[in-house]
Design an enzyme around this catalytic site. Structure first.
Site, PDB file in Angstrom:
ATOM      1  N   HIS A 142      34.214  41.442  34.774  1.00 54.56           N
ATOM      2  CA  HIS A 142      34.852  42.269  36.105  1.00 54.56           C
ATOM      3  C   HIS A 142      35.842  43.072  35.360  1.00 54.56           C
ATOM      4  O   HIS A 142      36.582  42.200  34.212  1.00 54.56           O
ATOM      5  CB  HIS A 142      35.285  40.994  36.604  1.00 54.56           C
ATOM      6  CG  HIS A 142      36.138  41.611  37.801  1.00 54.56           C
ATOM      7  ND1 HIS A 142      37.048  41.959  37.872  1.00 54.56           N
ATOM      8  CD2 HIS A 142      35.425  41.398  38.966  1.00 54.56           C
ATOM      9  CE1 HIS A 142      37.635  42.538  39.338  1.00 54.56           C
ATOM     10  NE2 HIS A 142      36.168  41.966  39.866  1.00 54.56           N
TER      11      HIS A 142
ATOM     12  N   ASP B 128      30.404  37.380  43.200  1.00 61.08           N
ATOM     13  CA  ASP B 128      28.903  37.366  42.976  1.00 61.08           C
ATOM     14  C   ASP B 128      27.681  36.699  42.740  1.00 61.08           C
ATOM     15  O   ASP B 128      26.477  36.238  43.103  1.00 61.08           O
ATOM     16  CB  ASP B 128      28.130  39.444  42.991  1.00 61.08           C
ATOM     17  CG  ASP B 128      28.546  40.107  43.928  1.00 61.08           C
ATOM     18  OD1 ASP B 128      29.248  40.349  45.145  1.00 61.08           O
ATOM     19  OD2 ASP B 128      29.070  40.973  42.950  1.00 61.08           O
TER      20      ASP B 128
HETATM   21  N1  COA Z   1      26.384  40.266  31.533  1.00 60.04           N
HETATM   22  C1  COA Z   1      26.896  41.140  29.648  1.00 60.04           C
HETATM   23  N2  COA Z   1      27.586  41.653  29.044  1.00 60.04           N
HETATM   24  C2  COA Z   1      28.038  42.194  30.083  1.00 60.04           C
HETATM   25  C3  COA Z   1      28.301  42.335  31.665  1.00 60.04           C
HETATM   26  C4  COA Z   1      27.418  41.338  32.142  1.00 60.04           C
HETATM   27  N3  COA Z   1      27.024  41.029  33.199  1.00 60.04           N
HETATM   28  N4  COA Z   1      29.377  43.051  31.472  1.00 60.04           N
HETATM   29  C5  COA Z   1      29.886  42.884  30.744  1.00 60.04           C
HETATM   30  N5  COA Z   1      29.053  42.951  29.359  1.00 60.04           N
HETATM   31  C6  COA Z   1      29.824  43.228  28.380  1.00 60.04           C
HETATM   32  C7  COA Z   1      29.075  44.940  28.080  1.00 60.04           C
HETATM   33  O1  COA Z   1      28.069  44.639  27.879  1.00 60.04           O
HETATM   34  C8  COA Z   1      30.287  44.871  27.066  1.00 60.04           C
HETATM   35  O2  COA Z   1      30.205  44.786  26.062  1.00 60.04           O
HETATM   36  P1  COA Z   1      30.382  45.441  24.299  1.00 60.04           P
HETATM   37  O3  COA Z   1      31.430  45.088  24.299  1.00 60.04           O
HETATM   38  O4  COA Z   1      29.246  44.601  23.536  1.00 60.04           O
HETATM   39  O5  COA Z   1      29.702  46.370  24.811  1.00 60.04           O
HETATM   40  C9  COA Z   1      32.202  44.269  27.486  1.00 60.04           C
HETATM   41  O6  COA Z   1      31.349  42.939  28.136  1.00 60.04           O
HETATM   42  C10 COA Z   1      32.796  44.692  28.502  1.00 60.04           C
HETATM   43  O7  COA Z   1      31.634  45.389  29.862  1.00 60.04           O
HETATM   44  P2  COA Z   1      31.274  46.657  30.467  1.00 60.04           P
HETATM   45  O8  COA Z   1      30.597  47.208  31.399  1.00 60.04           O
HETATM   46  O9  COA Z   1      32.360  47.593  29.430  1.00 60.04           O
HETATM   47  O10 COA Z   1      33.250  46.154  31.126  1.00 60.04           O
HETATM   48  P3  COA Z   1      33.458  47.477  32.487  1.00 60.04           P
HETATM   49  O11 COA Z   1      34.893  46.792  33.080  1.00 60.04           O
HETATM   50  O12 COA Z   1      33.139  48.260  32.281  1.00 60.04           O
HETATM   51  O13 COA Z   1      32.302  46.570  34.197  1.00 60.04           O
HETATM   52  C11 COA Z   1      31.632  45.738  35.773  1.00 60.04           C
HETATM   53  C12 COA Z   1      32.727  45.509  34.061  1.00 60.04           C
HETATM   54  C13 COA Z   1      31.612  44.764  36.107  1.00 60.04           C
HETATM   55  C14 COA Z   1      31.041  46.689  36.460  1.00 60.04           C
HETATM   56  C15 COA Z   1      30.468  44.681  34.780  1.00 60.04           C
HETATM   57  O14 COA Z   1      30.662  43.213  34.142  1.00 60.04           O
HETATM   58  C16 COA Z   1      28.701  44.465  34.930  1.00 60.04           C
HETATM   59  O15 COA Z   1      28.344  45.469  34.419  1.00 60.04           O
HETATM   60  N6  COA Z   1      28.772  43.227  35.632  1.00 60.04           N
HETATM   61  C17 COA Z   1      27.579  42.771  35.893  1.00 60.04           C
HETATM   62  C18 COA Z   1      27.376  43.189  37.546  1.00 60.04           C
HETATM   63  C19 COA Z   1      27.752  42.638  38.912  1.00 60.04           C
HETATM   64  O16 COA Z   1      28.092  41.477  38.636  1.00 60.04           O
HETATM   65  N7  COA Z   1      29.081  43.414  39.288  1.00 60.04           N
HETATM   66  C20 COA Z   1      29.658  42.809  40.650  1.00 60.04           C
HETATM   67  C21 COA Z   1      31.160  43.314  40.195  1.00 60.04           C
HETATM   68  S1  COA Z   1      32.215  42.041  40.726  1.00 60.04           S
END
Ligand code: COA
Length: 377
Positions: free
Chosen positions: A262, A313
């Site tokens: 998140h 979720d």
């Molecule tokens: N599974 C695996 N790795 C994850 C992850 C996940 N669900 N969420 C974050 N990470 C990792 C990323 O790969 C990244 O790793 P790195 O630094 O080695 O590249 C790091 O954690 C930071 O993630 P990032 O995507 O840059 O964070 P964000 O703040 O931009 O995105 C979300 C937040 C919620 C979009 C992201 O965590 C995600 O895509 N989650 C899955 C989708 C989801 O459940 N969304 C519902 C949100 S309520």
């Protein structure tokens, strides 16, 4: 050109406005609506009461809540033309795409859609909260070749939605947990879809257009679409004993695990605790604990392997699945709840509006000489 020092990809931690509606403490894992902790609201308040709270930024008296609820109920039925046009949509489209169209249609058949002023905005918001439930349930029926079920006025918002979906008296436990799930999803500060709704309405367009923008934003798999993908992942995993290896493999392949991570929470999402409990109640009653157990194994494995915590979720998917709700309806159900937060933020935006127009750091080339078309290679 150099990137501005204030620039943050994805606007991470950028404060883009003030709001009295929602507070999130990402470190402590606290979510608060208008001063009330989500855990308290989940225990004591109904969804209808929560909607009043979000719109008016205070809890209603008993008399106010009765009037508010009865007005919401009076808005449940949607114009027949809306349902008629929905019947012409291709049946295989995603329910979020159908919802996007349906909300636009509701706006087209609301002769008051362009009215302005706080009272008109509140009334349109209440219409949207009430009617979104009717069109989501109607689409589920239409795409399965069934007639939409007319709303019942004697049921709660949650109970009536389940009734319209399944055309049978809602199970009281299901109606209760569904009501709590709606409260948990009602608002979440400046999440992507709410921000999108605020940006849209800040141009002084109508509320249906703003909510349409929010629906389009929620549809994406990084936002509202994640709950549906959690269940798809669990179905692919198939059995509890496969879960640990499946997750380890997915992480080794650098795949994102839906339902984790998140932007704001650095610990377990407070809503995930409550949803885990609700999911357990539904699963235990149904005697189908497989999905719940699998979700718990997934949670442990992702935390151990990647240090990531579940978001809202993760546990909703298995709960809705046991309740018999189709997987691709989970995101529309998110919208069914979040419409209250969207419209609350829209009301707040309109109460003190200024168009939202940030800047971009230009990173492209400069001072190029124009080459006539016939001389370009
Ligand atoms: N599974 C695996 N790795 C994850 C992850 C996940 N669900 N969420 C974050 N990470 C990792 C990323 O790969 C990244 O790793 P790195 O630094 O080695 O590249 C790091 O954690 C930071 O993630 P990032 O995507 O840059 O964070 P964000 O703040 O931009 O995105 C979300 C937040 C919620 C979009 C992201 O965590 C995600 O895509 N989650 C899955 C989708 C989801 O459940 N969304 C519902 C949100 S309520």
């Amino acid at each position: 050109m150099a990137t501005s020092p204030t620039f943050k990809a994805g606007l991470e931690d950028v404060v883009a406005g003030t709001s009295d509606i929602c507070f999130i403490d990402g470190r402590e894992g606290r979510l608060v609506y208008c001063g009330y902790d989500i855990t308290e609201l989940a225990k004591h308040a109904t969804f209808e009461e929560t909607v009043f709270l979000l719109f008016h930024k205070r809890l209603p008296t008993k008399v106010e809540l009765e009037a508010f609820d009865s007005k919401l109920r009076s808005f449940r039925a949607v114009p027949g033309q809306v349902l008629q046009i929905m019947k012409e949509l291709p049946r295989e489209i995603h329910p979020m795409a159908a919802l996007r169209t349906a909300v636009s249609l509701l706006g087209n058949f609301d002769t008051d859609a362009e009215r302005t002023g706080r009272d008109a905005y509140v009334e349109t918001s209440m219409r949207l909260v009430a009617q979104i439930a009717t069109v989501i349930a109607a689409w589920e029926r239409i795409r399965n070749g069934q007639e939409p079920v007319a709303p019942r006025l004697d049921l709660s918002h949650a109970g009536n939605f389940l009734y319209m979906l399944f055309e049978r008296e809602p199970d009281p436990l299901h109606a209760k947990v569904f009501d709590v799930a709606l409260t948990l999803h009602a608002d979440h500060e400046l999440n992507a879809s709410t921000f999108s709704g605020r940006v849209t309405v800040a141009t002084l367009t109508d509320l249906y257009s703003a909510v349409g923008a929010a629906i389009g934003t929620l549809k994406g798999s990084l936002h509202g679409g994640a709950n549906e993908n959690v269940m798809k992942m669990e179905m692919e995993i198939g059995a509890v004993e496969n879960a640990e290896a499946w997750i380890k493999q997915a992480l080794a392949e650098k795949r994102k695990i839906m339902g984790f991570g998140h932007r704001v929470y650095k610990t377990k999402d407070p809503r995930a605790f409550i949803l885990e409990d609700l999911s357990a109640q539904v699963a235990t009653r149904a005697g189908t604990t497989k999905w719940l157990e699998m979700t718990r194994v997934i949670e442990r494995t992702v935390l151990m392997e990647k240090g990531l915590y579940p978001n809202v979720d993760l546990y909703s998917g298995s709960m809705y699945h046991v309740m018999g709700i189709a997987t691709d309806l989970y995101t529309p159900i998110f919208a069914l709840a979040r419409i209250s937060g969207w419209t609350a933020h829209i009301l707040e935006q309109l109460a003190n509006n200024r168009i939202i127009r940030p800047r971009a750091d230009y990173t492209g080339p400069e001072k190029l000489d124009y080459v006539p078309l016939d001389q370009r290679m």
